[in-house]
Scaffold this motif. Structure first.
Motif, PDB file in Angstrom:
ATOM      1  N   ASN A  74       0.884  -1.167   0.000  1.00 56.55           N
ATOM      2  CA  ASN A  74       0.000   0.000   0.000  1.00 56.55           C
ATOM      3  C   ASN A  74       0.918   1.211   0.000  1.00 56.55           C
ATOM      4  O   ASN A  74       1.468   1.588   1.035  1.00 56.55           O
ATOM      5  N   ALA A  75       1.103   1.797  -1.164  1.00 52.58           N
ATOM      6  CA  ALA A  75       2.089   2.879  -1.310  1.00 52.58           C
ATOM      7  C   ALA A  75       1.525   4.232  -0.903  1.00 52.58           C
ATOM      8  O   ALA A  75       2.206   5.254  -1.055  1.00 52.58           O
ATOM      9  N   GLY A  76       0.282   4.275  -0.370  1.00 54.49           N
ATOM     10  CA  GLY A  76      -0.304   5.566   0.003  1.00 54.49           C
ATOM     11  C   GLY A  76      -0.322   6.482  -1.209  1.00 54.49           C
ATOM     12  O   GLY A  76      -0.497   6.026  -2.352  1.00 54.49           O
ATOM     13  N   ALA A  77      -0.092   7.777  -0.973  1.00 51.42           N
ATOM     14  CA  ALA A  77      -0.171   8.740  -2.087  1.00 51.42           C
ATOM     15  C   ALA A  77       0.936   8.543  -3.120  1.00 51.42           C
ATOM     16  O   ALA A  77       0.798   8.981  -4.268  1.00 51.42           O
ATOM     17  N   LEU A  78       2.021   7.848  -2.761  1.00 53.28           N
ATOM     18  CA  LEU A  78       3.089   7.581  -3.742  1.00 53.28           C
ATOM     19  C   LEU A  78       2.547   6.796  -4.936  1.00 53.28           C
ATOM     20  O   LEU A  78       3.090   6.867  -6.038  1.00 53.28           O
ATOM     21  N   THR A  79       1.478   6.041  -4.679  1.00 50.17           N
ATOM     22  CA  THR A  79       0.803   5.286  -5.745  1.00 50.17           C
ATOM     23  C   THR A  79       0.568   6.153  -6.968  1.00 50.17           C
ATOM     24  O   THR A  79       0.669   5.690  -8.103  1.00 50.17           O
ATOM     25  N   HIS A  80       0.223   7.409  -6.683  1.00 56.96           N
ATOM     26  CA  HIS A  80      -0.295   8.253  -7.765  1.00 56.96           C
ATOM     27  C   HIS A  80       0.797   8.993  -8.533  1.00 56.96           C
ATOM     28  O   HIS A  80       0.522   9.593  -9.549  1.00 56.96           O
ATOM     29  N   GLU A 108     -11.277  11.447  -5.200  1.00 51.26           N
ATOM     30  CA  GLU A 108     -10.844  12.540  -6.076  1.00 51.26           C
ATOM     31  C   GLU A 108     -10.251  11.964  -7.368  1.00 51.26           C
ATOM     32  O   GLU A 108      -9.595  10.908  -7.335  1.00 51.26           O
ATOM     33  N   PRO A 109     -10.420  12.678  -8.492  1.00 47.71           N
ATOM     34  CA  PRO A 109      -9.913  12.146  -9.769  1.00 47.71           C
ATOM     35  C   PRO A 109      -8.432  11.789  -9.725  1.00 47.71           C
ATOM     36  O   PRO A 109      -8.019  10.781 -10.322  1.00 47.71           O
ATOM     37  N   TRP A 110      -7.604  12.546  -9.013  1.00 43.55           N
ATOM     38  CA  TRP A 110      -6.159  12.245  -9.029  1.00 43.55           C
ATOM     39  C   TRP A 110      -5.836  10.916  -8.367  1.00 43.55           C
ATOM     40  O   TRP A 110      -4.778  10.343  -8.598  1.00 43.55           O
ATOM     41  N   ARG A 111      -6.745  10.392  -7.545  1.00 39.11           N
ATOM     42  CA  ARG A 111      -6.478   9.096  -6.902  1.00 39.11           C
ATOM     43  C   ARG A 111      -6.766   7.919  -7.837  1.00 39.11           C
ATOM     44  O   ARG A 111      -6.445   6.780  -7.552  1.00 39.11           O
ATOM     45  N   ARG A 112      -7.465   8.215  -8.960  1.00 40.79           N
ATOM     46  CA  ARG A 112      -7.818   7.113  -9.873  1.00 40.79           C
ATOM     47  C   ARG A 112      -6.606   6.610 -10.621  1.00 40.79           C
ATOM     48  O   ARG A 112      -6.610   5.504 -11.144  1.00 40.79           O
ATOM     49  N   ARG A 113      -5.590   7.460 -10.715  1.00 45.65           N
ATOM     50  CA  ARG A 113      -4.402   7.048 -11.470  1.00 45.65           C
ATOM     51  C   ARG A 113      -3.423   6.347 -10.535  1.00 45.65           C
ATOM     52  O   ARG A 113      -3.085   6.862  -9.471  1.00 45.65           O
ATOM     53  N   SER A 114      -2.977   5.173 -10.931  1.00 45.58           N
ATOM     54  CA  SER A 114      -1.899   4.498 -10.206  1.00 45.58           C
ATOM     55  C   SER A 114      -0.750   4.320 -11.170  1.00 45.58           C
ATOM     56  O   SER A 114      -0.918   3.684 -12.213  1.00 45.58           O
ATOM     57  N   VAL A 115       0.413   4.878 -10.825  1.00 47.99           N
ATOM     58  CA  VAL A 115       1.562   4.697 -11.719  1.00 47.99           C
ATOM     59  C   VAL A 115       2.317   3.411 -11.373  1.00 47.99           C
ATOM     60  O   VAL A 115       3.249   3.043 -12.063  1.00 47.99           O
ATOM     61  N   ILE A 116       1.903   2.732 -10.300  1.00 45.01           N
ATOM     62  CA  ILE A 116       2.607   1.489  -9.945  1.00 45.01           C
ATOM     63  C   ILE A 116       1.872   0.235 -10.420  1.00 45.01           C
ATOM     64  O   ILE A 116       2.449  -0.838 -10.465  1.00 45.01           O
ATOM     65  N   SER A 117       0.587   0.388 -10.786  1.00 48.71           N
ATOM     66  CA  SER A 117      -0.191  -0.846 -11.036  1.00 48.71           C
ATOM     67  C   SER A 117       0.364  -1.653 -12.213  1.00 48.71           C
ATOM     68  O   SER A 117       0.278  -2.885 -12.205  1.00 48.71           O
ATOM     69  N   ALA A 118       0.975  -0.977 -13.188  1.00 49.47           N
ATOM     70  CA  ALA A 118       1.514  -1.719 -14.335  1.00 49.47           C
ATOM     71  C   ALA A 118       2.649  -2.664 -13.917  1.00 49.47           C
ATOM     72  O   ALA A 118       2.935  -3.635 -14.614  1.00 49.47           O
TER      73      ALA A 118
END
Ligand code: DQA
Length: 383
Positions: A74-80, A108-118
């Motif tokens: 769970n990367a918290g906000a770093l996820t985004h 919030e819309p900015w939480r929908r993006r995860s740069v780590i999920s790939a």
């Protein structure tokens, strides 16, 4: 024992006091204890680490390469926004599962993006603290049998995970498995994976179905049509015995498995097992079952009962087993008995299996109810 590294990122040290209406009242220490216990139960030795610093998390991921069989992060906000964390996960061969306590897709819309999920093998979100347990379960199930993922359409969610028995005969029965979750985004096919693993162990070819859900093009009728299409693709897999095409669904997944049985013109199952199924959408809508789940899938046009509701599409001519969970507080057991009565009246072959269990326990490998569901399809050699 297999080893799992559980990593929690920035601000998760404040769990329990931080926005409790979103993240709950469990502290980080209590979370770490609980996850450790879940790990033991599921056959994992869990090590936990939390940091508010990106670099420290990156270094832990590097170290995991030698020492761990899986990462739950769970990367918290770093996820985004943390591309470094993405790259660290991509650099190591250890399978990682992304977890979020809250429903990041519904905030919030900015939480929908995860740069780590790939760089992760799965993303689990919106299931609260139990999301960490689902992550461990997914690690366990993905190690159990090889999986071949086959698309049945062009959309991301239109895919089946196929598992094959290790020593197949010339043909094997097929189980097409349809997960539930009230058509909501956060409930995905990982929830029914244990069924797939257990049935595969007993000689079945299994197809665990993902389908479009609310927010990704699903609802009525798209999710239903997806399940029927997935069934059609699974039924033509090499080695499948065409006389034994089973569909098994949980909750809303059972609704769609039963619906597929009544769909003339499509490839239909020979048998359906409905586990805690929402068999009557008219009633479920009137009762507001699951915070109005049925009304929420209707979109622009409310379907006629005989279009969408399995209880109103009888007879189907397909043999049905209804598993009713007597301690179910979401789908009352009378959904099973009412359907059984109506289907028999209409001339269908119906069996009813009543289990002293809850809505969710039928999915849990540590609960006897799961074994009873599997036995109802595939009696164990040792029973
Ligand atoms: C979170 C969701 C993130 O967007 C947020 O920044 C967190 C926690 C969750 O667990 O829901 O810190 O990862």
């Amino acid at each position: 024992m297999r080893r799992v590294l559980v990593l929690n990122g920035p601000n998760l040290d404040l769990l329990g006091v931080r926005e409790p209406e979103i993240y709950g009242r469990t502290s980080l220490a209590a979370l770490a204890d609980t996850v450790w216990t879940w790990g033991r139960e599921l056959g994992f030795d869990v090590e936990h680490f939390q940091s508010n610093h990106e670099g420290e998390l990156v270094e832990r991921v590097h170290d995991a390469a030698q020492r761990f069989d899986g990462i739950v992060l769970n990367a918290g906000a770093l996820t985004h926004y943390s591309f470094s964390l993405h790259d660290a996960l991509a650099a190591v061969e250890v399978p990682a599962i992304e977890v979020h306590i809250s429903n990041v897709r519904a905030r919030e819309p900015w939480r929908r993006r995860s740069v780590i999920s790939a760089a992760c093998v799965a993303s689990i979100y919106g299931r609260g603290i139990p999301g960490y347990r689902w992550a461990l379960l997914h690690l366990r199930n993905r190690d159990a049998t090889p999986i071949e993922t086959i698309p049945y359409g062009e959309k991301r969610d239109q895919k089946i995970d196929v598992r094959r028995p290790t020593s197949p005969g010339p043909s094997a029965p097929l189980a097409v498995i349809v997960h539930g979750g009230l058509w909501r985004q956060e409930w995905t096919s990982d929830t029914t994976e244990t069924w797939a693993v257990e049935l595969t162990r007993r000689g079945w070819i299994t197809a665990n179905v993902e389908y479009r859900r609310l927010g990704s093009g699903g609802g009525w009728p798209e999710s239903f049509v997806d399940v029927t299409a997935a069934f059609g693709v699974a039924a033509t897999l090499p080695g499948v015995d065409p006389q034994r095409l089973h569909a098994i669904g949980h909750s809303a997944g059972a609704t769609m498995a039963l619906w597929s049985a009544g769909q003339t013109g499509a490839v239909r199952p020979t048998n359906v097992t409905s586990v805690a199924g929402i068999t009557d959408l008219v009633r479920a809508r009137a009762e507001g079952l699951g915070d109005g789940a049925v009304a929420s899938i209707e979109g622009r046009r409310r379907p006629r009962p005989e279009e969408a509701s399995p209880r109103h599409r009888l007879p189907t001519g397909v043999a049905v087993t209804l598993v009713s969970c007597l301690a179910d507080t979401l789908v009352d057991p009378s959904y099973a008995t009412d359907y059984a009565f109506a289907a028999r009246q209409a001339g269908d072959q119906v069996e009813l299996l009543e289990l002293e269990t809850t809505h969710g326990a039928v999915l849990d490998p540590l609960e006897p109810a799961l074994g009873a569901v599997i036995d109802s399809l595939a009696p164990s050699q040792h029973a």
